[in-house]
Write an enzyme that holds these catalytic residues in place. Structure first.
Site, PDB file in Angstrom:
ATOM      1  N   SER A   1       0.825  -1.198   0.000  1.00 45.92           N
ATOM      2  CA  SER A   1       0.000   0.000   0.000  1.00 45.92           C
ATOM      3  C   SER A   1       0.865   1.257   0.000  1.00 45.92           C
ATOM      4  O   SER A   1       1.970   1.260   0.559  1.00 45.92           O
ATOM      5  CB  SER A   1      -0.896  -0.009   1.239  1.00 45.92           C
ATOM      6  OG  SER A   1      -1.944   0.914   1.115  1.00 45.92           O
ATOM      7  N   PRO A   2       0.377   2.351  -0.616  1.00 45.28           N
ATOM      8  CA  PRO A   2       1.119   3.616  -0.541  1.00 45.28           C
ATOM      9  C   PRO A   2       1.269   4.050   0.914  1.00 45.28           C
ATOM     10  O   PRO A   2       0.294   4.104   1.660  1.00 45.28           O
ATOM     11  CB  PRO A   2       0.227   4.594  -1.314  1.00 45.28           C
ATOM     12  CG  PRO A   2      -0.647   3.739  -2.169  1.00 45.28           C
ATOM     13  CD  PRO A   2      -0.861   2.483  -1.403  1.00 45.28           C
TER      14      PRO A   2
ATOM     15  N   GLN B   1       0.715   6.813  -7.125  1.00 46.08           N
ATOM     16  CA  GLN B   1      -0.501   7.419  -6.600  1.00 46.08           C
ATOM     17  C   GLN B   1      -0.344   8.937  -6.618  1.00 46.08           C
ATOM     18  O   GLN B   1       0.541   9.486  -5.954  1.00 46.08           O
ATOM     19  CB  GLN B   1      -0.774   6.944  -5.170  1.00 46.08           C
ATOM     20  CG  GLN B   1      -2.103   7.443  -4.608  1.00 46.08           C
ATOM     21  CD  GLN B   1      -2.272   7.114  -3.136  1.00 46.08           C
ATOM     22  OE1 GLN B   1      -1.608   7.717  -2.288  1.00 46.08           O
ATOM     23  NE2 GLN B   1      -3.138   6.162  -2.825  1.00 46.08           N
TER      24      GLN B   1
ATOM     25  N   TYR C   1      -8.074  14.865   1.653  1.00 44.16           N
ATOM     26  CA  TYR C   1      -7.200  15.655   0.794  1.00 44.16           C
ATOM     27  C   TYR C   1      -8.055  16.420  -0.232  1.00 44.16           C
ATOM     28  O   TYR C   1      -9.280  16.414  -0.170  1.00 44.16           O
ATOM     29  CB  TYR C   1      -6.152  14.763   0.138  1.00 44.16           C
ATOM     30  CG  TYR C   1      -5.224  14.113   1.150  1.00 44.16           C
ATOM     31  CD1 TYR C   1      -4.569  14.884   2.112  1.00 44.16           C
ATOM     32  CD2 TYR C   1      -5.022  12.727   1.170  1.00 44.16           C
ATOM     33  CE1 TYR C   1      -3.724  14.291   3.058  1.00 44.16           C
ATOM     34  CE2 TYR C   1      -4.184  12.135   2.103  1.00 44.16           C
ATOM     35  CZ  TYR C   1      -3.551  12.922   3.046  1.00 44.16           C
ATOM     36  OH  TYR C   1      -2.725  12.343   3.982  1.00 44.16           O
TER      37      TYR C   1
ATOM     38  N   ARG D   1      -8.600   5.902  -5.137  1.00 51.48           N
ATOM     39  CA  ARG D   1      -8.785   5.623  -3.700  1.00 51.48           C
ATOM     40  C   ARG D   1      -9.856   6.556  -3.158  1.00 51.48           C
ATOM     41  O   ARG D   1      -9.805   7.768  -3.377  1.00 51.48           O
ATOM     42  CB  ARG D   1      -7.481   5.812  -2.923  1.00 51.48           C
ATOM     43  CG  ARG D   1      -7.689   5.701  -1.407  1.00 51.48           C
ATOM     44  CD  ARG D   1      -6.394   5.564  -0.629  1.00 51.48           C
ATOM     45  NE  ARG D   1      -5.895   4.197  -0.678  1.00 51.48           N
ATOM     46  CZ  ARG D   1      -5.079   3.656   0.235  1.00 51.48           C
ATOM     47  NH1 ARG D   1      -4.665   4.378   1.272  1.00 51.48           N
ATOM     48  NH2 ARG D   1      -4.662   2.419   0.126  1.00 51.48           N
TER      49      ARG D   1
ATOM     50  N   ARG E   1       1.218  -1.743   7.097  1.00 50.84           N
ATOM     51  CA  ARG E   1       2.090  -1.904   8.265  1.00 50.84           C
ATOM     52  C   ARG E   1       2.851  -3.228   8.303  1.00 50.84           C
ATOM     53  O   ARG E   1       4.031  -3.240   8.650  1.00 50.84           O
ATOM     54  CB  ARG E   1       1.269  -1.705   9.545  1.00 50.84           C
ATOM     55  CG  ARG E   1       0.882  -0.250   9.784  1.00 50.84           C
ATOM     56  CD  ARG E   1      -0.011  -0.103  11.019  1.00 50.84           C
ATOM     57  NE  ARG E   1      -0.309   1.294  11.299  1.00 50.84           N
ATOM     58  CZ  ARG E   1      -1.269   1.995  10.709  1.00 50.84           C
ATOM     59  NH1 ARG E   1      -2.030   1.407   9.795  1.00 50.84           N
ATOM     60  NH2 ARG E   1      -1.487   3.257  11.005  1.00 50.84           N
TER      61      ARG E   1
END
Length: 785
Positions: A425-426, A503, A584, A632, A726
């Site tokens: 994942s980013p 991304q 964002y 996303r 993670r």
């Protein structure tokens, strides 16, 4: 010894269901000197309901708590191992599930008889309208409120217990039949108005429970809300005739008129379980137990389980000899957590049955797998333990060839093929200088590309200097940045068989903040740059106020995204994702909590998506047609008045229509007021809904921590890719190591997607896994060797 706990001599249980009866007999068996009274409104040995289901694990808990009662119950159980699913004219049968059924009446009779044998006082035909008066009458030191789903005591002290009651969407009716089933049976039938499902299981030699369930709107469309019981039962008999083999359906609630026996399941959660009342100057605790405290949907069969285990836990806590306050605090703290786990699973199961049409496009093989794993408590490897042969056959069906763990199946999207279903994942690394990725990012992504993942993703990268989250975040708006990214892409392509994605996103109102380890989303102490957003609304009181974007701002920003898209294509990225989540810039348009505009870009969900879609279409137009694009989104704002997963379906459908290939399904972070409900794979249900309602591929992300979870998600059709964050930080070779754990089943990777270096690393991972297993194995004393 007169009592476990000082000052506990007399216990009053209001409600003679499984919780109250079992707690009473456990306490009396362990402390015969206690005076225990159970108040029940029904007649002696009279009850309503059909059969209840308990798992083998629950039976083991009963045996440990009181072997004599467990033996009496065990002799009455009807055992089965198989689950059988009927769907669209076909059937699937899976074994090893280990359940047993018993008539509810017989279970209560056993508990009643056991209570009487031990000296518990049972008072029948007494309607407990006033718990305090009863507490005074019996001079109680403790009141157990086990008065069931519609608890009067819970309602009386609602300000203290703070119950949350959620009426679910389906109508269901409890019926019985003399047709016997040799497996727990799920049968699905489609009508002109929608789907019905039956949950059927045998609980004695000649009787089965037969629950019929359907969404409220389907129930009403058939006029069942206006039918009397005999007519409604005849409707159900005709609908499910093929499973009844000529037997009739029976109601034991003939005292109810009209459609009153069709109910909606109430999910009950109480914030607190204990209240103290003053009775004749004495403080008496009133404690919720069983359905009075909580409910779990019948589709996971846990209502009786929870009631019995509440009783076991509280009785065990009293056996420690602590004072009453300590005992009750420990009981509530421990049981509330255990109940929450079950209720989370029950919620997933409930929602699955509420949304059967979501899954009816599947073949029965995947439909049955999705059904079996609907609660997310039963996993892929758990199914293997239950029925190895069935699961192996399903893996082979799913892969269309050799049986593979689902996460290792290749995936082709447009002109791109990923070797497996795991992506890194980013993740923000805060390692760039002037937006230029440094060697740290090369090593970070390169290590994970060599670690077995099918694809690695660059962190959110801005198309403008002001669009960076922090001064240490990456950008893609000049040649130096393009060249640095090209170096990383070339390494991934030449040194691994992984693919790499970019991304792109603009920080919007969450920009000009400190790096993560200094203060996440906290503004820079100095040197802040101006911010843009859908509306002039700060992310938090301490954050900078952004300017509302003008049409000129929007035009300029769209072209900056387009320019960065061209740069990403030229750098050789295989996949492009547009970030429209987490508060964002583009996310600030989509959420009603952050978009307060009154022009054509504000208002309803379609208008709020207008500008993000405009940006996406412009990017898609210049991104190579043979390379995939994803978006996303935050599928839920987790805040009052915000977007929910129903809105996410609208958003996803709009991006699908614009040419999007995948929806990367995250949630939250759109407002500081968000209060997510965390848990294992807690965002996966959003990915599931979008994938199966919209018909677009999805990426599941969030608290996915092992191969078993990833395999379950992919196999059930809840998502097509799993994004792991993670765990990949802790272990760059997470994918290799998780796959190595499966090697005892002679699993191999699809060799056509592996390079020679991949093969080498895979063998190293297998050896490390073997070494770890040997190190953990019990040591054999030298004299025994």
């Amino acid at each position: 010894m007169n009592s476990f706990t000082p000052n506990l001599q007399r216990v009053l249980c209001i409600g003679g269901g499984p919780a109250g009866l079992y707690f009473s007999l456990l306490m009396k068996a362990r402390q015969p000197g206690l005076e225990i009274t159970v108040i029940e409104r029904n007649r002696p040995f009279d009850t309503f309901g059909w059969g209840v289901v308990l798992s083998d694990q629950t039976l083991a808990n009963l045996a440990a708590a009181d072997p004599d009662t467990a033996a009496l119950i065990g002799r009455e159980f009807h055992h089965w191992d198989d689950i059988q699913v009927f769907f669209k004219g076909r059937q699937v049968r899976s074994g090893g599930h280990g359940f047993c059924g018993i008539g509810r009446k017989r279970l209560l009779n056993i508990l009643q008889e056991r209570c009487l044998a031990l000296g518990v006082k049972l008072v029948f035909e007494t309607d407990a309208t006033d718990d305090q008066a009863l507490a005074e009458q019996y001079n109680a030191d403790l009141v157990i409120a086990s008065d069931g789903l519609n608890s009067r005591i819970r309602q009386r002290y609602a300000e203290v217990f703070e119950p949350d009651v959620d009426l679910r969407q389906c109508r269901f009716v409890w019926l019985g039949t003399n047709q016997t089933f040799d497996a727990f049976t799920f049968a699905f039938e489609k009508t002109e108005h929608g789907w019905f499902q039956a949950h059927a299981y045998q609980f004695d030699d000649k009787t089965s429970t037969f629950i019929v369930e359907t969404p409220e709107e389907v129930w009403q469309a058939h006029g069942l809300d206006k039918m009397e019981q005999p007519e409604a039962i005849a409707f159900c008999e005709k609908l499910f005739a093929k499973y009844l083999d000529g037997h009739s359906l029976i109601s034991n609630a003939t005292h109810l008129r009209g459609s009153a026996n069709w109910i909606r399941f109430p999910r009950v959660v109480c914030k607190h379980w204990t209240h103290r009342v003053s009775v004749n100057g004495k403080t008496v605790p009133v404690v919720l137990m069983g359905d009075a405290a909580h409910t779990a949907h019948f589709s996971i069969g846990s209502g009786t389980k929870l009631a019995l285990e509440d009783a076991i836990d509280l009785a065990n806590e009293f056996a420690t000899g602590g004072d009453i306050d300590h005992v009750l605090e420990a009981y509530e703290a421990r049981r509330s957590v255990e109940v929450l786990k079950i209720q989370n699973a029950a919620r997933n199961s409930t929602e699955w049955f509420e949304n059967v049409p979501r899954y009816t496009g599947m073949e029965i093989e995947q439909f049955a797998y999705s059904l079996l794993t609907r609660s997310q408590r039963i996993s892929h490897e758990n199914l293997r333990l239950r029925d190895t042969e069935w699961l192996g056959g399903y893996e082979q069906w799913l892969s269309g060839g050799k049986a593979l763990p689902p996460m290792l199946m290749p995936l082709t999207v447009r002109g791109l093929t990923l070797k497996n279903r795991i992506m890194v994942s980013p993740m923000a690394t805060y390692s760039a200088v002037d937006g230029i990725p440094q060697d740290f990012l090369l090593v970070h992504l390169g290590a994970r590309a060599l670690g077995g993942a099918g694809m690695v993703f660059v962190e959110m990268t801005s198309p403008t200097p002001e669009g960076r989250i922090t001064p240490a975040c990456t950008g893609l708006y000049n040649d130096a940045q393009s060249a640095a990214f090209r170096r990383i892409v070339d390494f991934v392509h030449t040194q691994s068989s992984a693919k790499i994605g970019m991304q792109l996103g603009h920080s919007g109102p969450k920009g000009s903040t400190q790096v993560g380890w200094e203060g996440t989303d906290e503004p820079l102490p100095e040197g802040n740059w101006p911010l843009l957003a859908a509306s002039a609304l700060a992310y938090g009181e301490q954050n900078q106020l952004p300017a509302q974007m003008t049409r000129a701002d929007m035009d300029r920003m769209r072209e900056q995204f387009v320019e960065s898209t061209r740069r990403a294509a030229e750098a050789g990225f295989d996949w492009l994702e547009l970030h429209c989540a987490h508060g964002y810039l583009l996310s600030s348009f989509i959420s009603p909590l952050t978009n307060l505009r009154t022009d054509e870009y504000g208002g309803d969900i379609e208008n709020r998506c207008r500008y993000p879609l405009e940006v996406f279409r412009a990017m898609r137009a210049v991104w190579p047609a043979d390379r995939p694009m994803s978006v996303r989104i935050s599928a839920h704002d987790w805040a009052p008045g915000g977007n929910t997963d129903a809105d996410a379906v609208v958003v996803a459908r709009a991006f699908k229509d614009a040419g999007c290939d995948f929806i990367d399904v995250s949630s939250g972070q759109t407002t500081r007021a968000a209060k997510p409900v965390y848990g294992r794979m807690y965002q996966t249900p959003f990915a599931d809904r979008i994938r199966n309602e919209v018909g677009i591929s999805t990426i599941a992300v969030g608290a996915i921590t092992d191969a078993d979870q990833a395999n379950s998600i992919i196999a059930a059709g809840r998502a097509d890719l799993c994004a792991i964050a993670r765990p990949h930080l802790a272990d760059p070779a997470w994918t290799l190591h998780e796959a190595a754990k499966l090697q005892n089943r002679d699993v191999d990777w699809p060799k056509q997607y592996l390079s020679g270096r991949d093969q080498m690393y895979r063998e190293i991972a297998k050896q490390q896994q073997l070494a770890a297993a040997l190190a953990a194995a019990p040591r054999v004393p030298e004299e025994e060797q």
